[in-house]
Design a protein around this motif. Structure first.
Motif, PDB file in Angstrom:
ATOM      1  N   GLY A   1       0.637  -1.073  -0.153  1.00  0.00           N
ATOM      2  CA  GLY A   1      -0.027   0.074  -0.046  1.00  0.00           C
ATOM      3  C   GLY A   1       0.715   1.059  -0.019  1.00  0.00           C
ATOM      4  O   GLY A   1       0.505   2.190  -0.693  1.00  0.00           O
ATOM      5  N   ILE A   2       2.067   1.339   0.798  1.00  0.00           N
ATOM      6  CA  ILE A   2       2.903   2.639   1.013  1.00  0.00           C
ATOM      7  C   ILE A   2       3.435   2.694  -0.426  1.00  0.00           C
ATOM      8  O   ILE A   2       3.702   3.655  -0.703  1.00  0.00           O
TER       9      ILE A   2
ATOM     10  N   ILE B   1      -9.334   3.636   4.317  1.00  0.00           N
ATOM     11  CA  ILE B   1      -9.800   3.293   5.414  1.00  0.00           C
ATOM     12  C   ILE B   1     -11.097   1.930   5.463  1.00  0.00           C
ATOM     13  O   ILE B   1     -11.004   0.972   5.857  1.00  0.00           O
ATOM     14  N   VAL B   2     -11.830   2.709   4.448  1.00  0.00           N
ATOM     15  CA  VAL B   2     -12.973   1.647   3.888  1.00  0.00           C
ATOM     16  C   VAL B   2     -12.551   0.112   3.423  1.00  0.00           C
ATOM     17  O   VAL B   2     -12.925  -0.678   3.741  1.00  0.00           O
ATOM     18  N   LEU B   3     -11.326   0.449   2.680  1.00  0.00           N
ATOM     19  CA  LEU B   3     -10.836  -1.077   1.974  1.00  0.00           C
ATOM     20  C   LEU B   3     -10.349  -1.823   3.244  1.00  0.00           C
ATOM     21  O   LEU B   3     -10.700  -2.937   3.487  1.00  0.00           O
ATOM     22  N   ALA B   4      -9.744  -1.272   4.034  1.00  0.00           N
ATOM     23  CA  ALA B   4      -9.240  -1.968   5.315  1.00  0.00           C
ATOM     24  C   ALA B   4     -10.078  -2.583   6.324  1.00  0.00           C
ATOM     25  O   ALA B   4     -10.093  -3.786   6.188  1.00  0.00           O
TER      26      ALA B   4
ATOM     27  N   PHE C   1      -7.355 -11.235   2.192  1.00  0.00           N
ATOM     28  CA  PHE C   1      -7.938 -10.488   2.902  1.00  0.00           C
ATOM     29  C   PHE C   1      -7.082  -9.651   4.093  1.00  0.00           C
ATOM     30  O   PHE C   1      -7.109  -8.685   4.240  1.00  0.00           O
ATOM     31  N   ALA C   2      -6.124 -10.530   4.514  1.00  0.00           N
ATOM     32  CA  ALA C   2      -4.860  -9.937   5.371  1.00  0.00           C
ATOM     33  C   ALA C   2      -4.108  -8.935   4.603  1.00  0.00           C
ATOM     34  O   ALA C   2      -3.880  -7.726   4.990  1.00  0.00           O
ATOM     35  N   VAL C   3      -3.922  -9.486   3.492  1.00  0.00           N
ATOM     36  CA  VAL C   3      -3.101  -8.476   2.518  1.00  0.00           C
ATOM     37  C   VAL C   3      -4.374  -7.156   2.171  1.00  0.00           C
ATOM     38  O   VAL C   3      -3.436  -6.287   2.210  1.00  0.00           O
ATOM     39  N   GLY C   4      -5.394  -7.228   2.025  1.00  0.00           N
ATOM     40  CA  GLY C   4      -6.356  -6.136   1.851  1.00  0.00           C
ATOM     41  C   GLY C   4      -6.303  -5.382   3.108  1.00  0.00           C
ATOM     42  O   GLY C   4      -6.109  -4.337   2.911  1.00  0.00           O
ATOM     43  N   VAL C   5      -6.295  -5.808   4.283  1.00  0.00           N
ATOM     44  CA  VAL C   5      -6.402  -5.082   5.518  1.00  0.00           C
ATOM     45  C   VAL C   5      -4.956  -4.176   5.573  1.00  0.00           C
ATOM     46  O   VAL C   5      -5.112  -2.949   5.502  1.00  0.00           O
ATOM     47  N   GLY C   6      -3.874  -4.833   5.038  1.00  0.00           N
ATOM     48  CA  GLY C   6      -2.455  -4.179   5.081  1.00  0.00           C
ATOM     49  C   GLY C   6      -2.580  -3.132   3.939  1.00  0.00           C
ATOM     50  O   GLY C   6      -2.149  -1.899   4.252  1.00  0.00           O
ATOM     51  N   VAL C   7      -2.714  -3.388   2.775  1.00  0.00           N
ATOM     52  CA  VAL C   7      -2.874  -2.425   1.689  1.00  0.00           C
ATOM     53  C   VAL C   7      -3.620  -1.203   2.125  1.00  0.00           C
ATOM     54  O   VAL C   7      -3.087   0.084   2.177  1.00  0.00           O
ATOM     55  N   GLY C   8      -4.904  -1.435   2.454  1.00  0.00           N
ATOM     56  CA  GLY C   8      -5.691  -0.314   2.913  1.00  0.00           C
ATOM     57  C   GLY C   8      -5.119   0.417   4.214  1.00  0.00           C
ATOM     58  O   GLY C   8      -5.052   1.937   3.977  1.00  0.00           O
TER      59      GLY C   8
END
Ligand SMILES: Nc1ncnc2c1ncn2[C@@H]1O[C@H](COP(=O)(O)OP(=O)(O)O)[C@@H](O)[C@H]1O
Ligand SMILES: Cc1cn([C@H]2C[C@H](O)[C@@H](COP(=O)(O)OP(=O)(O)O)O2)c(=O)[nH]c1=O
Length: 787
Positions: free
Chosen positions: A298-299, A319-322, A341-348
């Motif tokens: 994400g960064i 924030i919504v994505l996370a 989805f853990a990756v999704g949390v991280g990216v967000g």
């Protein structure tokens, strides 16, 4: 600028480069300190319970200063010289870290040692509370604002990506090294935590030196600040008031705190969650590893992905994505799905972190920044602590229950609730700080990812009607424009006839460049230059003729408009239609016609008519037949894509028949005329020649230049624009590009009014379909696009 080039560019800025090194060292120190001091405390006692307590108390003590010192630290960062603040904090941390292992020289009482470790850790964290906001608040002063995002990418990646790993490696290699020494010699000369702590102490001494001698720029703003010395208390309150009252900051704080609350819930439930996936500790580590991978992605990749999307929107969406990913995690039944989805949390989370930090640096004034940073630092620590403890408590008590026969695990329920709350918080934050209200979010996001973000349109006029005639050469546009105008004027409407290109003085010169029979540059104009010239004519035309007339309530009838560019430059010259559309949208501020009358005729017929009319051909008329055929079908495609807005007529029919069908449709749009009501008042300033119907052009006579040039429009003066919220907004993009529907209209066009039956729908009381509110921009996005 590409990512690597942008990084090189910011690292060329000396004070920033040094601050970044300092930050790297310091954060290495932080991570080492956390690991080493906790292990150190653990080593002082024996028994797993005591060890656990010792470790836990050191970690807990790290959180406390946030409560005690945190709120004041921001005032310190805003009030005192930030360089001195940083130096003093660093020297303090150097001494304290060094004291932790040194204390064993003075006492061998393990209780005292652990106690001192806790006390020192508390003080170290207190100093960190002062150092952090001072550092964060000074970064934006060392860089041009445009570079801030790249700088934050670098510093965040350093703090959360590189240094924790490095700290782990340093500690692990120390342990291995000392382990092998112990094995070969039988005793250990030094203890690895001690070495780590001394090393850690030195990192702070090094950063103190670098900041003091190497980055004097951080002090830059002290003189201005000293002038206004309010009381500490007042400055403290002012900081709080600012956070509470400024929508951007309120949104940021809300979003960040919620993100941390959700993160806390993830941490608190993680070990139970891993078990519910059928795994143990390893599953737990795998999930965290992927979360961190997502964070890094994400960064590092976020800004590239979203391009020019508004950073405020990006923050809220991240924030919504996370949070959404957390909510979905609740349903993952398999590790692989959970990992995704853990990756999704991280990216967000990573993108939110980056966007949030950048926004704070960019948009919060320097004299308040320290307080806002400290507010967030304190808030996040407390929220995290609170959320972790509450969720671990609940999951501890929880377990799995059957609700209506379905097994529901507390852990998963908690994750789901946290996710949903997080999504709501993200949306609320987005609402508060949105800087593009009225621009559809999803279209904006998709547009931005494709390199063409939408931007706010100019306010659309609420009164007046805009009717455009389109079609190939010799289709009969001028003839029909004239007939319609005559008819409407006879009914008492205020009518302005105009055309593109060349309705204004500027336009006439552009028209000369584009179409003069005595061509410039040998008659060759690069297709992109041609498109830009038409767009330039259009921008000026809309701004000085069309909008003022519409604002006044007139019926504006234009011979050609945006569709001509889409058909001629897009399909004819084969430039990317989306680019041409975007360009026109930018030029017109998103103004769309209420009705487009497309006069469709076989190019052979049209060109023959046009030839008879003028006896000579202009640059475009002189194009080959296939060019004109592409143009024709492009027009038909445009009409097929938006049948409500178009009236397609067979222009090979006699002029009277065509005029009749046009009038029928237009009456539906305008409603009954109110004689006199729509006329400009005497002395309004419109030149008479504009309102008088010029006689239809005699055959074979060139159209006089400036025939419809409404010079005197300027005298009329644009009326204040109608408030934009009264207008049903609609995006310019995605209206169906030419070529999407090649076969669409051909079958229905013969003599029929395609979409004519929808006239009533267009003209519901209260106004027909209004010109749109949104356009794509900015122009610079075009430059970087390969075509
Ligand atoms: N429906 C029609 N049938 C036959 N000739 C027409 C018709 N409409 C216009 N014309 C003639 O065709 C020529 C071109 O018409 P014009 O209105 O100037 O077309 P445009 O503005 O589309 O180039 C003119 O000489 C005009 O008198
Ligand atoms: C408005 C516009 C016109 N054109 C072309 C179409 C025409 O050939 C020419 C404008 O001349 P115009 O006087 O409108 O042509 P005619 O009345 O003979 O149909 O410019 C474009 O290529 N792009 C545009 O955006």
């Amino acid at each position: 600028m590409s990512g690597a080039a942008a990084l090189r560019a910011i690292l060329k800025i000396r004070p920033f480069r040094r601050l970044w090194l300092v930050l790297g060292f310091s954060s290495l120190g932080d991570w080492l300190g956390l690991l080493a001091s906790a292990t150190f405390a653990k080593e002082q006692v024996s028994g797993s319970a005591a060890q656990g307590a010792a470790f836990g108390s050191v970690v807990a003590v790290r959180m406390l200063p946030a409560l005690v010192m945190g709120p004041l630290a921001g005032v310190v960062a805003d009030r005192w010289d930030r360089r001195y603040t940083m130096v003093v904090c660093d020297i303090g941390r150097f001494l304290l870290f060094a004291s932790i292992p040194s204390v064993t020289f003075f006492t061998s009482d393990s209780k005292l040692v652990v106690l001192w470790t806790a006390v020192a850790t508390f003080m170290i964290e207190t100093l960190q509370m002062g150092w952090g906001p001072a550092k964060d608040a000074s970064v934006p002063n060392l860089l041009p604002k445009g570079r801030l995002e790249s700088a934050n990418q670098l510093t965040l990646a350093t703090t959360y990506g590189v240094t924790p790993v490095l700290a782990g490696i340093v500690l692990a290699s120390l342990n291995t090294l000392l382990g092998s020494v112990v094995r070969s010699t039988g005793h250990s000369p030094i203890n690895s935590s001690n070495v780590a702590l001394y090393f850690d102490a030195l990192t702070f001494l090094a950063t103190a030196f670098t900041v003091f001698f190497g980055i004097k720029e951080i002090s830059g703003r002290s003189a201005a600040r000293r002038a206004k010395q309010a009381s500490i208390w007042r400055e403290f309150l002012a900081g709080w008031a600012y956070v509470g009252k400024t929508p951007l900051v309120r949104g940021l704080v809300q979003g960040i705190l919620c993100a941390f609350a959700v993160a806390g819930a993830v941490v608190g439930t993680a070990s139970f969650y891993s078990r519910s996936l059928g795994g143990g500790d390893s599953t737990f580590y795998i999930l965290f590893a992927f979360l961190f991978i997502g964070l890094a992605l994400g960064i590092v990749g976020g800004p590239r992905l979203v391009g020019e999307l508004s950073r405020r929107r990006w923050f809220g969406l991240s924030i919504v994505l996370a949070a959404l990913s957390v909510a979905v995690l609740a349903f993952a039944w398999h590790l692989v799905i959970a990992v995704v989805f853990a990756v999704g949390v991280g990216v967000g989370a990573g993108m939110a972190l980056l966007a949030g930090t950048t926004l704070m640096g960019r948009e919060i004034s320097d004299d308040l920044r320290g307080r806002v940073f400290s507010f967030i630092q304190v808030g996040t620590q407390l929220t995290l602590l609170f959320s972790v403890s509450v969720t671990s408590l609940i999951t501890g008590f929880g377990g799995s229950r059957r609700v209506l026969g379905i097994p529901v695990s507390t852990t998963r329920l908690l994750l789901f609730v946290a996710g949903v709350v997080g999504v709501a918080a993200g949306i609320a934050a987005l609402r508060q700080m949105d800087d593009k209200k009225g621009v559809p979010l999803f279209k904006d996001l998709v547009g931005s990812i494709r390199g063409r973000p939408l931007s706010l349109a100019e306010p659309a006029p609420r009164v007046g009607r805009f009717i455009v005639f389109e079609g190939g050469e010799g289709a009969g546009k001028s003839t029909q424009v004239q007939r319609l105008a005559n008819r409407l004027r006879a009914e008492g409407h205020d009518v302005v006839i105009t055309r593109e290109p060349g309705a204004t003085d500027v336009g006439a010169r552009i028209r000369g460049l584009l179409l003069d029979p005595a061509p410039v540059d040998g008659g060759q104009i690069a297709p992109r230059a041609e498109a830009l010239l038409y767009a330039a004519d259009r921008a000026h035309h809309v701004a000085t003729v069309v909008r003022p007339a519409l604002n006044r309530g007139a019926v504006v009838i234009s011979d050609r408009y945006v569709d001509s560019s889409l058909a001629y430059q897009g399909a004819g010259r084969t430039l990317p239609v989306d680019d041409v559309r975007w360009l026109s949208g930018w030029a017109t501020g998103g103004l769309k016609p209420d009705l487009v009358v497309l006069l469709d005729v076989d190019p052979k017929v049209g060109l023959a008519r046009a030839g008879r009319r003028s006896g000579q051909t202009d640059r475009l008329e002189g194009e080959e037949l296939p060019f004109h055929e592409r143009v024709r079908y492009a027009f038909l495609d445009l009409a097929a894509a938006d049948p409500n807005r178009y009236l397609v007529l067979d222009a090979s029919r006699p002029p009277e028949a065509v005029a009749g069908m046009v009038a029928e449709r237009v009456v539906g749009i305008l409603g009954p005329a109110q004689p006199g009501a729509a006329q400009p008042e005497p002395g309004h300033g419109e030149a008479e020649h504009l309102r008088q119907a010029p006689e239809p052009r005699p055959e074979a006579e060139p159209r006089p230049e400036g025939e419809a040039r409404p010079e005197a429009e300027a005298g009329a003066g644009p009326q204040p624009a109608a408030p934009s919220e009264a207008v049903a907004g609609e995006a310019v993009v995605g209206d169906g590009a030419a070529g999407e529907n090649a076969a669409g209209v051909g079958a229905t066009v013969e003599g029929a009014a395609v979409g004519g039956g929808n006239a009533a729908g267009d003209t519901a009381p209260g106004g027909p379909e209004q010109p749109t509110k949104v356009l794509e921009g900015p122009l610079s996005a075009l430059e970087s696009r390969p075509s």
